[in-house]
Design a protein around this motif. Structure first.
Motif, mmCIF file in Angstrom:
data_model
loop_
_atom_site.group_PDB
_atom_site.id
_atom_site.type_symbol
_atom_site.label_atom_id
_atom_site.label_comp_id
_atom_site.label_asym_id
_atom_site.label_seq_id
_atom_site.Cartn_x
_atom_site.Cartn_y
_atom_site.Cartn_z
ATOM 1 N N LYS A 119 -6.150 -24.957 36.350
ATOM 2 C CA LYS A 119 -5.339 -25.340 35.272
ATOM 3 C C LYS A 119 -4.087 -24.720 34.318
ATOM 4 O O LYS A 119 -3.959 -23.846 32.872
ATOM 5 N N CYS A 120 -2.892 -24.347 34.761
ATOM 6 C CA CYS A 120 -1.661 -24.339 34.870
ATOM 7 C C CYS A 120 -0.787 -25.077 33.573
ATOM 8 O O CYS A 120 -1.117 -25.961 33.146
ATOM 9 N N GLU A 121 -0.478 -23.611 32.298
ATOM 10 C CA GLU A 121 0.825 -25.141 31.740
ATOM 11 C C GLU A 121 2.186 -24.392 32.348
ATOM 12 O O GLU A 121 3.264 -24.842 31.380
ATOM 13 N N GLN A 122 2.274 -23.562 33.536
ATOM 14 C CA GLN A 122 3.568 -23.863 34.393
ATOM 15 C C GLN A 122 4.751 -23.644 33.268
ATOM 16 O O GLN A 122 5.938 -23.387 33.386
ATOM 17 N N CYS A 123 4.131 -22.257 32.396
ATOM 18 C CA CYS A 123 5.256 -21.641 31.515
ATOM 19 C C CYS A 123 5.879 -20.784 32.632
ATOM 20 O O CYS A 123 6.765 -20.089 32.215
ATOM 21 N N PHE A 124 5.643 -20.057 34.259
ATOM 22 C CA PHE A 124 5.940 -19.146 35.014
ATOM 23 C C PHE A 124 5.728 -17.487 34.011
ATOM 24 O O PHE A 124 6.403 -16.846 34.307
ATOM 25 N N ALA A 125 5.400 -17.406 32.821
ATOM 26 C CA ALA A 125 4.890 -16.131 32.557
ATOM 27 C C ALA A 125 4.555 -14.959 34.185
ATOM 28 O O ALA A 125 4.953 -14.044 33.375
ATOM 29 N N CYS A 126 3.506 -15.537 34.440
ATOM 30 C CA CYS A 126 3.076 -14.651 35.402
ATOM 31 C C CYS A 126 3.546 -14.861 36.289
ATOM 32 O O CYS A 126 3.792 -13.108 36.745
ATOM 33 N N LEU A 127 4.666 -14.894 36.961
ATOM 34 C CA LEU A 127 6.075 -15.178 38.434
ATOM 35 C C LEU A 127 6.498 -13.964 37.191
ATOM 36 O O LEU A 127 6.976 -12.862 38.061
ATOM 37 N N VAL A 181 -1.188 -11.634 30.508
ATOM 38 C CA VAL A 181 0.328 -12.769 30.007
ATOM 39 C C VAL A 181 -0.250 -14.202 30.838
ATOM 40 O O VAL A 181 0.950 -14.847 29.737
ATOM 41 N N CYS A 182 -1.059 -14.944 31.060
ATOM 42 C CA CYS A 182 -0.828 -16.354 31.398
ATOM 43 C C CYS A 182 -1.595 -16.482 30.144
ATOM 44 O O CYS A 182 -2.627 -15.687 29.344
ATOM 45 N N PRO A 183 -1.161 -17.506 29.308
ATOM 46 C CA PRO A 183 -1.875 -18.125 28.146
ATOM 47 C C PRO A 183 -2.803 -18.936 28.700
ATOM 48 O O PRO A 183 -3.621 -19.395 27.196
HETATM 49 S S1 SF4 Z 1 2.634 -20.310 35.014
HETATM 50 FE FE1 SF4 Z 1 1.204 -18.333 35.508
HETATM 51 S S2 SF4 Z 1 1.002 -17.900 33.124
HETATM 52 FE FE2 SF4 Z 1 2.068 -19.848 32.870
HETATM 53 S S3 SF4 Z 1 -0.329 -21.033 32.438
HETATM 54 FE FE3 SF4 Z 1 0.376 -21.204 34.880
HETATM 55 S S4 SF4 Z 1 -0.474 -19.815 35.478
HETATM 56 FE FE4 SF4 Z 1 -0.640 -18.844 33.654
#
Ligand code: SF4
Ligand SMILES: Cc1cc2nc3c(=O)[nH]c(=O)nc-3n(C[C@H](O)[C@H](O)[C@H](O)COP(=O)(O)O)c2cc1C
Ligand code: SF4
Length: 260
Positions: free
Chosen positions: A218-226, A200-202
């Protein structure tokens, strides 16, 4: 009219808004921003929409990258919706400026408040409050649809001046740090190695070591993983074990997986 709406989402709020708007407009494609602008596919609808979440009071990096690659007819009617948890601040002003540098005109910019997915500051709030926000968002979508159908040029919506000054400074300071903010993620013993977090990580930021996720800065901080972890095994800092998880209830994990 024909329209194409491009969306970026972590927890489904922006996809939900994009779909509701597409229903209200009719004859509208809803397309993920993932990957890059496909130059081979000629995009020439009457209206082009960008729907995305607000991150740290500004435009998320993947959306900036997408916009910088956009190639459309100069006269295209382009609108944006910044989906947020209550503080749109300078996001749409920033987007308009970036687009102008790319010789694109942002004809209208709207903000829509939805439950916040920024779990380090707490959960999304009680279900009744969430339902109230969805109701208000749906009404605003209908108003936005009317403006878009009329191709109305409108000033972009923005937060109060104090917010735009202070929060824009924070956005600028933190922007380059975002990829490394994943240092605060960890998985607890509930993890069963299903690897959904990685799928699910973009940003393809999650790999596995001995069956447990590892974040690779290289996170986008979307919080999808969590937020999408079925076991609620992903934590961020110390407090999240106590906080409720969130994703837009009408959006499924499969919807978000398809958008990657
Ligand atoms: S918050 Fe989690 S899902 Fe979103 S970019 Fe970072 S590691 Fe990937
Ligand atoms: C890293 C991060 C930063 C955020 N910053 C803001 C913000 O500055 N202002 C705001 O109103 N909401 C903020 N939010 C909340 C999201 O914009 C909001 O929950 C949005 O609806 C999420 O959309 P999505 O479900 O499509 O990912 C932030 C969320 C995240 C994950
Ligand atoms: S989604 Fe949750 S349970 Fe599945 S591998 Fe990731 S952390 Fe573990």
């Amino acid at each position: 009219m024909s329209a194409t709406i491009f969306y970026y989402t972590g927890t489904g709020n922006s996809l939900w808004v994009a779909r509701k708007l597409a229903d209200a407009l009719g004859n509208t494609d809803v397309v993920s921003m993932s990957g890059h602008w496909d130059e081979k596919k000629r995009i020439d609808p009457e209206a082009i929409g960008l729907v995305f979440p607000v991150y740290i009071w500004g435009v998320p990096a993947p959306v900036l990258r997408f916009v910088k690659n956009m190639k459309v007819m100069p006269e295209s009617y382009i609108f944006a919706i910044a989906v947020n948890g209550g503080q749109v601040s300078n996001t749409l002003v920033q987007l308009k400026g970036i687009m102008a540098q790319n010789r694109l005109n942002l004809s209208a910019g709207f903000q829509i408040k939805m439950p916040s997915n920024y779990i380090p500051w707490g959960g999304p709030g009680p279900t009744e409050k969430q339902q109230r926000l969805f109701g208000l968002a749906q009404k605003k979508v209908m108003r936005i649809a009317e403006s878009i159908k009329g191709k109305a040029p409108l000033p972009v919506e923005k937060g109060p001046l104090w917010q735009r000054i202070i929060f824009t400074a924070i956005y600028r300071m933190s922007f380059s740090q975002v990829p490394k903010m994943d240092r605060q993620f960890w998985s607890d013993n509930k993890c069963n190695s299903c690897e959904i977090c990685s799928k699910v990580c973009p940003a393809e930021n999650i790999t596995f070591t001995e069956g447990r996720p590892q974040w690779n800065h290289k996170c986008e901080q979307c919080f999808a993983c969590l937020q999408w972890c079925p076991q609620k095994a992903i934590q961020y800092g110390k407090r999240t074990p106590h906080y409720v998880r969130y994703h837009q209830p009408e959006i499924l994990l499969t919807d978000v997986l398809k958008s990657r």
